[in-house]
Structure formats: structure tokens, C-alpha cells
Motif scaffolding. Structure first.
Motif, PDB file in Angstrom:
ATOM      1  N   GLY A   1       0.826  -1.212   0.000  1.00  0.00           N
ATOM      2  CA  GLY A   1       0.000   0.000   0.000  1.00  0.00           C
ATOM      3  C   GLY A   1       0.852   1.251   0.000  1.00  0.00           C
ATOM      4  O   GLY A   1       0.580   2.221  -0.732  1.00  0.00           O
ATOM      5  N   HIS A   2       1.924   1.263   0.816  1.00  0.00           N
ATOM      6  CA  HIS A   2       2.833   2.410   0.839  1.00  0.00           C
ATOM      7  C   HIS A   2       3.599   2.525  -0.481  1.00  0.00           C
ATOM      8  O   HIS A   2       3.749   3.623  -1.035  1.00  0.00           O
ATOM      9  N   LEU A   3       4.085   1.388  -0.998  1.00  0.00           N
ATOM     10  CA  LEU A   3       4.813   1.409  -2.263  1.00  0.00           C
ATOM     11  C   LEU A   3       3.941   1.968  -3.384  1.00  0.00           C
ATOM     12  O   LEU A   3       4.413   2.762  -4.220  1.00  0.00           O
ATOM     13  N   ALA A   4       2.670   1.578  -3.410  1.00  0.00           N
ATOM     14  CA  ALA A   4       1.761   2.074  -4.451  1.00  0.00           C
ATOM     15  C   ALA A   4       1.685   3.595  -4.427  1.00  0.00           C
ATOM     16  O   ALA A   4       1.700   4.253  -5.472  1.00  0.00           O
ATOM     17  N   HIS A   5       1.616   4.166  -3.232  1.00  0.00           N
ATOM     18  CA  HIS A   5       1.551   5.626  -3.130  1.00  0.00           C
ATOM     19  C   HIS A   5       2.836   6.273  -3.650  1.00  0.00           C
ATOM     20  O   HIS A   5       2.775   7.314  -4.327  1.00  0.00           O
ATOM     21  N   TYR A   6       3.990   5.688  -3.337  1.00  0.00           N
ATOM     22  CA  TYR A   6       5.236   6.267  -3.833  1.00  0.00           C
ATOM     23  C   TYR A   6       5.323   6.158  -5.351  1.00  0.00           C
ATOM     24  O   TYR A   6       5.807   7.078  -6.029  1.00  0.00           O
ATOM     25  N   LEU A   7       4.847   5.053  -5.919  1.00  0.00           N
ATOM     26  CA  LEU A   7       4.805   4.928  -7.372  1.00  0.00           C
ATOM     27  C   LEU A   7       3.876   5.982  -7.972  1.00  0.00           C
ATOM     28  O   LEU A   7       4.172   6.570  -9.022  1.00  0.00           O
ATOM     29  N   GLN A   8       2.754   6.234  -7.327  1.00  0.00           N
ATOM     30  CA  GLN A   8       1.831   7.257  -7.805  1.00  0.00           C
ATOM     31  C   GLN A   8       2.480   8.632  -7.809  1.00  0.00           C
ATOM     32  O   GLN A   8       2.304   9.417  -8.754  1.00  0.00           O
ATOM     33  N   LEU A   9       3.234   8.940  -6.747  1.00  0.00           N
ATOM     34  CA  LEU A   9       3.889  10.250  -6.659  1.00  0.00           C
ATOM     35  C   LEU A   9       4.861  10.479  -7.808  1.00  0.00           C
ATOM     36  O   LEU A   9       5.087  11.620  -8.219  1.00  0.00           O
ATOM     37  N   HIS A  10       5.419   9.392  -8.331  1.00  0.00           N
ATOM     38  CA  HIS A  10       6.386   9.507  -9.423  1.00  0.00           C
ATOM     39  C   HIS A  10       5.771   9.121 -10.765  1.00  0.00           C
ATOM     40  O   HIS A  10       6.499   8.875 -11.729  1.00  0.00           O
ATOM     41  N   ASP A  11       4.450   9.088 -10.842  1.00  0.00           N
ATOM     42  CA  ASP A  11       3.735   8.779 -12.082  1.00  0.00           C
ATOM     43  C   ASP A  11       4.154   7.438 -12.677  1.00  0.00           C
ATOM     44  O   ASP A  11       4.265   7.281 -13.892  1.00  0.00           O
ATOM     45  N   ARG A  12       4.371   6.448 -11.818  1.00  0.00           N
ATOM     46  CA  ARG A  12       4.794   5.133 -12.285  1.00  0.00           C
ATOM     47  C   ARG A  12       3.815   4.035 -11.869  1.00  0.00           C
ATOM     48  O   ARG A  12       4.160   2.858 -11.909  1.00  0.00           O
ATOM     49  N   PHE A  13       2.617   4.415 -11.477  1.00  0.00           N
ATOM     50  CA  PHE A  13       1.665   3.438 -10.943  1.00  0.00           C
ATOM     51  C   PHE A  13       0.703   2.969 -12.017  1.00  0.00           C
ATOM     52  O   PHE A  13       0.090   3.773 -12.736  1.00  0.00           O
ATOM     53  N   SER A  14       0.555   1.654 -12.136  1.00  0.00           N
ATOM     54  CA  SER A  14      -0.442   1.033 -13.007  1.00  0.00           C
ATOM     55  C   SER A  14      -1.357   0.189 -12.134  1.00  0.00           C
ATOM     56  O   SER A  14      -0.896  -0.773 -11.516  1.00  0.00           O
ATOM     57  N   ARG A  15      -2.625   0.540 -12.076  1.00  0.00           N
ATOM     58  CA  ARG A  15      -3.535  -0.188 -11.187  1.00  0.00           C
ATOM     59  C   ARG A  15      -3.621  -1.664 -11.572  1.00  0.00           C
ATOM     60  O   ARG A  15      -3.550  -2.547 -10.709  1.00  0.00           O
ATOM     61  N   VAL A  16      -3.748  -1.944 -12.870  1.00  0.00           N
ATOM     62  CA  VAL A  16      -3.849  -3.336 -13.318  1.00  0.00           C
ATOM     63  C   VAL A  16      -2.528  -4.063 -13.077  1.00  0.00           C
ATOM     64  O   VAL A  16      -2.489  -5.175 -12.540  1.00  0.00           O
TER      65      VAL A  16
ATOM     66  N   LEU B   1      -3.889   2.009   0.606  1.00  0.00           N
ATOM     67  CA  LEU B   1      -3.975   2.465  -0.774  1.00  0.00           C
ATOM     68  C   LEU B   1      -5.140   3.427  -0.986  1.00  0.00           C
ATOM     69  O   LEU B   1      -5.050   4.358  -1.799  1.00  0.00           O
ATOM     70  N   HIS B   2      -6.222   3.230  -0.249  1.00  0.00           N
ATOM     71  CA  HIS B   2      -7.409   4.066  -0.417  1.00  0.00           C
ATOM     72  C   HIS B   2      -7.524   5.143   0.659  1.00  0.00           C
ATOM     73  O   HIS B   2      -8.591   5.754   0.817  1.00  0.00           O
ATOM     74  N   ASP B   3      -6.438   5.392   1.372  1.00  0.00           N
ATOM     75  CA  ASP B   3      -6.445   6.409   2.423  1.00  0.00           C
ATOM     76  C   ASP B   3      -6.154   7.782   1.812  1.00  0.00           C
ATOM     77  O   ASP B   3      -5.036   8.044   1.366  1.00  0.00           O
ATOM     78  N   PRO B   4      -7.141   8.685   1.778  1.00  0.00           N
ATOM     79  CA  PRO B   4      -6.916   9.995   1.154  1.00  0.00           C
ATOM     80  C   PRO B   4      -5.994  10.894   1.959  1.00  0.00           C
ATOM     81  O   PRO B   4      -5.527  11.922   1.454  1.00  0.00           O
ATOM     82  N   THR B   5      -5.710  10.538   3.210  1.00  0.00           N
ATOM     83  CA  THR B   5      -4.839  11.379   4.046  1.00  0.00           C
ATOM     84  C   THR B   5      -3.378  10.950   3.985  1.00  0.00           C
ATOM     85  O   THR B   5      -2.537  11.574   4.622  1.00  0.00           O
ATOM     86  N   TRP B   6      -3.076   9.872   3.222  1.00  0.00           N
ATOM     87  CA  TRP B   6      -1.704   9.380   3.164  1.00  0.00           C
ATOM     88  C   TRP B   6      -0.788  10.445   2.591  1.00  0.00           C
ATOM     89  O   TRP B   6      -1.108  11.109   1.601  1.00  0.00           O
ATOM     90  N   ARG B   7       0.352  10.602   3.216  1.00  0.00           N
ATOM     91  CA  ARG B   7       1.375  11.517   2.733  1.00  0.00           C
ATOM     92  C   ARG B   7       2.735  10.813   2.817  1.00  0.00           C
ATOM     93  O   ARG B   7       2.956   9.978   3.692  1.00  0.00           O
ATOM     94  N   PRO B   8       3.666  11.168   1.943  1.00  0.00           N
ATOM     95  CA  PRO B   8       5.012  10.572   2.039  1.00  0.00           C
ATOM     96  C   PRO B   8       5.735  11.098   3.257  1.00  0.00           C
ATOM     97  O   PRO B   8       5.321  12.110   3.854  1.00  0.00           O
TER      98      PRO B   8
END
Length: 337
Positions: free
Chosen positions: A259-274, A315-322
């Protein structure tokens, strides 16, 4: 941690001030007094010597405090005893803060169940003039080369082994992951990237930290043996992958931390949900194979399930921050989170 979604200057060569190396070793330990004693003895024999050692005691309940009190090293030993166990990631973060405060220019991170080879720092020195995040090779407890040559697949969010001899054509292999069992990193990079995310506790924290560094600078794995593991582990060689024995805590954290890794990938525009979903399935499958083939038990399935559910919540936590960038005022707070 770095919060930028773009990757300006990615993989630029960073050359630290090699004229003032000031290497500090950072050890995180918990209830492994006998292993820690062996490690401290090996560090005392290093030539050249480090400038200091920071040992983070994660609230050990065994003889660790006595071992540290009796230790005699030919260089400063700084002990950070924490009031509670905050895991490997939290322990290394706390140790890095203290080492930086002591004036470290390089931070050599290692677990407590290894010993350092006497010429380890000499082996690192030529590479410290070219790279700012370096990993040396390790022997396992039987004296055989320990397998570690991975690359993180951004789409899957899974680190995949590289087959064959990565040093056949070059003495350096560029990876994009890290390992806290031997990572040598410059203080300048730590200040820029930030501290390891203490929320990981263990499992995947070093992989993610190395990946974050690799978004800006090369991460080098060099053909020089610097450590030997002292804790024997059951393991199997599957040809495409090596698997060691594990624990329910590690299994839980490994799945949860996706879940944490997914957020970091999202921050760097490298996340693919599928792709990440497929990677999660592959991660679970790998752990099931580990349970069957290495540990010959299925009792760890519950830990995997709990970790998967926790990852979905993260992953679905809107308050997550790095983790925030490292500053004079926030470093200690981030380390004790």
C-alpha cells in the motif's frame, strides 16, 4: 521523502566530497545480542577504520545493553536505545539522524546478523569516487555468495531477480532497489531524498528507499565482497529465484507495505492499477511457494490475508502523505514515528 512527481535530473552522477569520507556504520538490532557481539568484533578489525558506529537498540530485552556497555572499539560508539521497537525502517531512520548529527559524510547500513570483512571499506573506496549509493556483495552463513541482484518492475511494483552473472562484463551492476543489509549512501543523498519511511517497519522499506534514490542517482551493486551473514537460513534455489525462510511478521508487513509502495509509485507517475494488482497476486503467490517449499507449512496464510487487507486500506487512504523531507527540525520526529 522526495515528493516531486516529475523526475528532473534522474540518474545524474552524484560525486560526494571524497576528501572527507567520514564513514559511520549504522546498525539496527533487536534481541540478537550474540550476533551483535560478533558484528562489533568484526567492525573493530576493519582497515581502514570507520569514523564511528551508531547502534540503534530497538528496545531489546536480552543482553544487548550489556554487550554494548562492554564493547571496546578503536573509534566512537554511539548507542541509541529506543523506548519501543520501531522496526528496521524506523531504527535505521533514527540511526541516520544521529550519524548525520555526528558529522557523517557516508552512512553504511547493516543488520545485526552479519559480520564485516576486514578490507570492506578499502573495497568500497574506489567506487565512492563515482557513486553515492553503493552495495557490495555478501557471503551467506556457509561462505557461499549470497544471491542479490534485483530490479524493481515499476508496472508490477515487484523486484524481479536478474538471471545469470551480472558481473560477467562489468564490475558494477546498476540496480534501482536498495538493501539495508549493506547499503553505503552519502549524507548528501540522504538529506535530499529523506529518511526511510518508518511506517514500513520491515520488509520492502529498503527496496523502496533504493528505488527513490534511483529516480535521481545511479544505485550501484559492485563486485566486491564486504559482508558475510552469520545467521543461517533455510533456502531453496528455484533457478529463476532464491527463497529464504521468513516469519509471519515479515509476511504481513511485506503485503501491507505494498500500500505504501503504491503511493510512492503514484507520486512519481509510475503506478499502473492493473499491473500493480497483478504484482500483488505474484507477491502472494511467491509467499505461498515459500511457505510450501521452504517452511513446509501453510500457517502463514493468515498473515498474508491480513497484510493484503491492510494494504487496501492504505492504498485508499486519502490522508496518506510521504515521509517529509529531512530537515534539522523534522529528522528526529520522522525517525521516531
Amino acid at each position: 521523502m522526495c515528493t516531486a512527481s516529475a523526475r528532473p535530473g534522474r540518474n545524474l552522477l552524484h560525486v560526494p566530497d571524497v576528501g572527507a569520507e567520514r564513514v559511520f556504520i549504522i546498525i539496527t538490532t533487536f534481541d540478537r545480542a550474540s550476533y551483535l557481539q560478533q558484528l562489533l568484533h568484526s567492525i573493530a578489525l576493519l582497515d581502514p577504520r570507520p569514523d564511528g558506529v551508531v547502534v540503534v537498540d530497538n528496545a531489546s530485552t536480552d543482553e544487548t545493553p550489556e554487550i554494548l556497555a562492554a564493547a571496546e572499539l578503536p573509534f566512537p560508539l554511539v548507542v541509541e536505545r529506543l523506548p519501543q521497537n520501531i522496526g528496521g525502517s524506523g531504527g535505521f531512520a533514527a540511526g541516520m539522524v544521529r550519524a548525520l548529527a555526528e558529522g557523517a559524510r557516508w552512512l553504511w547500513l547493516m543488520d545485526d546478523d552479519v559480520v564485516a570483512l576486514p578490507d570492506a571499506l578499502a573495497s568500497f573506496q574506489p567506487w565512492m569516487r563515482r557513486y553515492s549509493c553503493i552495495h557490495g556483495r555478501r557471503y551467506d552463513a556457509a561462505g557461499e555468495p549470497f544471491f542479490w541482484q534485483h530490479l524493481l518492475n515499476d508496472t508490477l511494483g515487484v523486484h524481479l531477480p536478474v538471471r545469470g552473472d551480472v558481473f560477467v562484463d562489468s564490475p558494477v551492476f546498476h540496480t534501482n532497489v536498495g538493501c539495508f543489509e549493506g547499503m553505503l549512501v552519502s549524507a548528501d543523498v540522504v538529506r535530499e531524498i529523506g529518511l526511510p519511511d518508518a511506517r514500513f517497519f520491515l520488509n520492502g522499506d529498503d527496496t523502496t528507499y533504493g528505488w527513490l534514490i534511483s529516480q535521481r542517482y545511479p544505485v550501484a551493486y559492485v563486485d566486491s565482497f564486504v559482508l558475510r551473514k552469520t545467521r543461517a537460513q533455510r533456502q531453496i534455489d528455484l533457478g529463476v529465484r532464491h527463497l529464504n525462510d521468513s516469519s509471519d511478521l515479515s509476511r504481513f508487513c511485506g503485503m501491507r507495505n505494498r500500500g505504501h509502495l503504491a503511493h510512492y509509485l503514484q507520486l512519481h507517475d509510475r503506478f499502473s492499477r492493473v499491473g500493480f494488482g497483478l504484482g500483488t497476486a505474484l507477491s502472494a503467490g511467491k509467499e505461498i511457494v515459500r511457505l510450501i517449499a521452504v517452511e513446509r507449512s501453510l500457517s502463514g496464510l493468515g498473515a498474508l490475508w491480513r497484510g493484503w487487507r491492510a494494504a487496501r486500506i492504505i492504498l485508499h487512504d486519502p490522508t496518506w502523505r510521504p515521509e517529509p523531507p529531512l530537515t534539522e527540525s523534522s529528522g528526529a520526529a520522522g525517525a521516531s514515528r
